[in-house]
Design an enzyme around this catalytic site. Structure first.
Site, short mmCIF file in Angstrom:
data_model
loop_
_atom_site.label_atom_id
_atom_site.label_comp_id
_atom_site.label_asym_id
_atom_site.label_seq_id
_atom_site.Cartn_x
_atom_site.Cartn_y
_atom_site.Cartn_z
N LYS A 116 -0.75 7.80 -2.93
CA LYS A 116 0.40 6.97 -2.56
C LYS A 116 0.83 7.32 -1.15
O LYS A 116 0.70 8.48 -0.72
CB LYS A 116 1.58 7.24 -3.50
P1 NAD Z 1 9.19 -5.34 -3.04
O1 NAD Z 1 9.51 -4.67 -1.77
O2 NAD Z 1 8.39 -6.59 -2.98
O3 NAD Z 1 10.54 -5.64 -3.87
C1 NAD Z 1 11.48 -4.66 -4.19
C2 NAD Z 1 12.72 -5.35 -4.72
O4 NAD Z 1 13.61 -4.36 -5.24
C3 NAD Z 1 13.49 -6.12 -3.66
O5 NAD Z 1 14.00 -7.30 -4.22
C4 NAD Z 1 14.64 -5.17 -3.32
O6 NAD Z 1 15.81 -5.84 -2.82
C5 NAD Z 1 14.90 -4.58 -4.70
N1 NAD Z 1 15.61 -3.31 -4.65
C6 NAD Z 1 15.40 -2.26 -3.80
N2 NAD Z 1 16.28 -1.28 -4.07
C7 NAD Z 1 17.03 -1.71 -5.10
C8 NAD Z 1 18.11 -1.16 -5.85
N3 NAD Z 1 18.58 0.06 -5.56
N4 NAD Z 1 18.63 -1.89 -6.86
C9 NAD Z 1 18.15 -3.12 -7.14
N5 NAD Z 1 17.15 -3.69 -6.48
C10 NAD Z 1 16.60 -3.00 -5.48
O7 NAD Z 1 8.45 -4.23 -3.95
P2 NAD Z 1 7.47 -4.48 -5.19
O8 NAD Z 1 6.07 -4.46 -4.68
O9 NAD Z 1 7.95 -5.62 -6.00
O10 NAD Z 1 7.68 -3.11 -5.98
C11 NAD Z 1 8.74 -2.95 -6.92
C12 NAD Z 1 8.40 -1.84 -7.88
O11 NAD Z 1 7.17 -2.17 -8.53
C13 NAD Z 1 8.17 -0.47 -7.23
O12 NAD Z 1 8.58 0.54 -8.10
C14 NAD Z 1 6.66 -0.43 -7.08
O13 NAD Z 1 6.18 0.90 -6.98
C15 NAD Z 1 6.25 -1.10 -8.36
N6 NAD Z 1 4.87 -1.61 -8.34
C16 NAD Z 1 4.50 -2.57 -7.44
C17 NAD Z 1 3.19 -3.01 -7.45
C18 NAD Z 1 2.70 -4.11 -6.53
O14 NAD Z 1 1.56 -4.55 -6.69
N7 NAD Z 1 3.50 -4.58 -5.60
C19 NAD Z 1 2.25 -2.47 -8.36
C20 NAD Z 1 2.69 -1.52 -9.28
C21 NAD Z 1 4.01 -1.11 -9.26
#
Ligand code: NAD
Length: 426
Positions: A116
């Site tokens: 990561k």
């Molecule tokens: P992203 O940046 O596209 O979206 C994140 C979202 O969370 C945004 O809407 C942001 O405003 C919101 N956010 C941030 N802090 C916040 C808070 N304190 N309270 C409420 N909302 C909040 O990110 P993503 O890719 O959607 O990732 C989100 C989660 O999913 C993370 O934990 C990431 O590790 C996990 N994840 C993502 C992927 C992927 O393929 N993108 C894969 C596995 C896991």
């Protein structure tokens, strides 16, 4: 480039999250009766790289951004995991997330280990050319430790297909070959896979399709609440409403919106894209992130950051199922409370493993230069997620433990097996 000891100092950001990930691993090691050697090796990150990336800002000033790449285990294949851009990114956080990636890849049985990355920055306050220069410099700094056979980054919080394209281009120019396999989550026009964009959410949705019938439910009879409206959160809402289900509430970091009759997901998305948040969205009532987690629903999907459901608020959660699209959204204390309340938790290393599964498909397509149709991606993803869900569920029944403990037991035992079989050099 400084390669640090893998025990982070206070200054470099030992996080509660890293301690939690390690404690979770050791609890699993106890359950599996793992020997000391396995605990020593798998309880630490193999390598943690810390870099400073100087970037010329649009106003001519040079700023230096701290970045990390943690590589936990490559016993089953190259390190694999996303890169996040966040003002509160720490070394401890990326180490914890790298460890989770190792177990996750093993749970869905894809031949990767765990890694990561993170950069301490606030992309909302930066201009696109600054983000591009930062991404390219970070990639250059990581050149000695990333590659299609060594460590393969992907998108995470605040990074996307464009950022992956810059990483790919920088790497390709530096090493002098196309190297499509160096990064996943690329745009489809640049060797990305169709179906990668919504893969995390689609995988999470598939796990919900498995869990809902246990409660006599289907998506059209189940209300969904989602924290976070980025890649993982939005596509989860979209897939849910396409299946005829109601999405009651969504949020971004600045707050959320609630409509008891169900939100118009696409209208919310248009608003979010235009304004960067859901404030002043007219399709529902404004709520705080804290209130969102207490809404009565059938499925609660945390899709933002770690530690959202904690000891202080777990008792107020009113759902049948928690589907963890985010990584580490539930603390250990909260997890115990949810279990006591009889809430069925689909743990992160299972629920959000669709992303890395399609990343695996993308990597395979990139190194073979043979690209699949969307229907093939969706079908194979469903196969992987269904098999993983069934495996974890059977393990939980067999051992009499929660889905999280069972997923950890499956993941850790597969990695421990690889470690023991490979042996140690020298
Ligand atoms: P992203 O940046 O596209 O979206 C994140 C979202 O969370 C945004 O809407 C942001 O405003 C919101 N956010 C941030 N802090 C916040 C808070 N304190 N309270 C409420 N909302 C909040 O990110 P993503 O890719 O959607 O990732 C989100 C989660 O999913 C993370 O934990 C990431 O590790 C996990 N994840 C993502 C992927 C992927 O393929 N993108 C894969 C596995 C896991």
């Amino acid at each position: 480039m400084a390669v640090t000891d893998n025990t982070p100092s206070r200054r470099s950001g030992t996080s509660v999250f890293w301690n939690r990930a390690r404690a979770q691993f050791h609890a699993t090691a106890d359950l599996l009766d793992l020997d000391e050697s396995c605990r020593e090796v798998l309880g630490n990150c193999r390598r943690v790289v810390s870099v400073h990336c100087p970037v010329r800002m649009e106003n001519g000033i040079i700023r230096s951004f701290r970045g990390y790449r943690a590589q936990h285990s490559n016993h089953r294949g190259p390190f694999k995991g996303g890169i996040r851009y966040h003002p509160e990114a720490t070394q401890g956080e990326v180490m914890a997330l790298a460890m989770l990636m190792t177990w996750k890849c093993a749970v869905v049985n894809v031949p990767f280990g765990g890694g990561k990355g993170g950069i301490v920055c606030d992309p909302q306050q930066m201009k696109p050319p600054e983000i591009e220069r930062l991404t390219r410099r970070y990639t250059k700094e990581l050149l000695p430790v990333i590659g299609p056979e060594t460590d393969i980054p992907a998108p995470d919080v605040n990074t996307n297909a464009q950022v992956m394209a810059w990483i790919h281009d920088t790497y390709a120019v530096e090493v002098g070959s196309t190297s499509l396999g160096v990064v996943t989550g690329k745009p489809a026009s640049l060797g990305g896979s169709v179906g990668r964009q919504d893969a995390t959410s689609r995988g999470c949705f598939f796990t919900c399709l498995k869990a809902l019938p246990m409660f006599g439910l289907t998506p059209d009879k189940a209300r969904l609440v989602v924290q976070g409206f980025g890649n993982a959160g939005y596509h989860m809402c979209r897939l849910w409403s396409e299946a005829g289900g109601k999405v009651l509430a969504v949020s971004s970091s600045r707050g959320g919106v609630y409509n008891k009759d169900g939100l118009d997901v696409e209208a919310a998305k248009r608003h979010y894209t235009e304004h960067g948040d859901l404030l002043a969205f007219k399709g529902g009532d404004q709520i705080t992130n804290a209130e969102l987690l207490t809404l009565e629903c059938e499925v609660l999907c945390p899709a933002a950051l770690e530690g959202a459901i904690k000891e202080e608020n777990a008792d107020t959660v009113r759902t049948r199922i928690v589907a963890e699209a985010a990584n580490g959204p539930t603390t250990a204390e909260a997890d115990a409370i949810l279990q006591d309340k009889g809430i069925f938790v689909i743990p992160d290393i299972l629920a959000n493993a669709g992303g890395v599964s399609v990343s695996y498909f993308e990597w395979v397509q990139g190194i073979t230069n043979f690209f699949w149709k969307q229907a093939d991606v969706h079908e194979r993803l469903k196969e992987i997620m269904d098999e993983a869900f069934d495996g974890v569920y059977e393990e939980s029944k067999r051992r009499g433990v929660s889905m999280r403990e069972a997923a950890m037991a499956l993941g850790v035992s597969r990695v421990a097996d690889a470690f023991k079989t490979r042996g140690l050099w020298p």
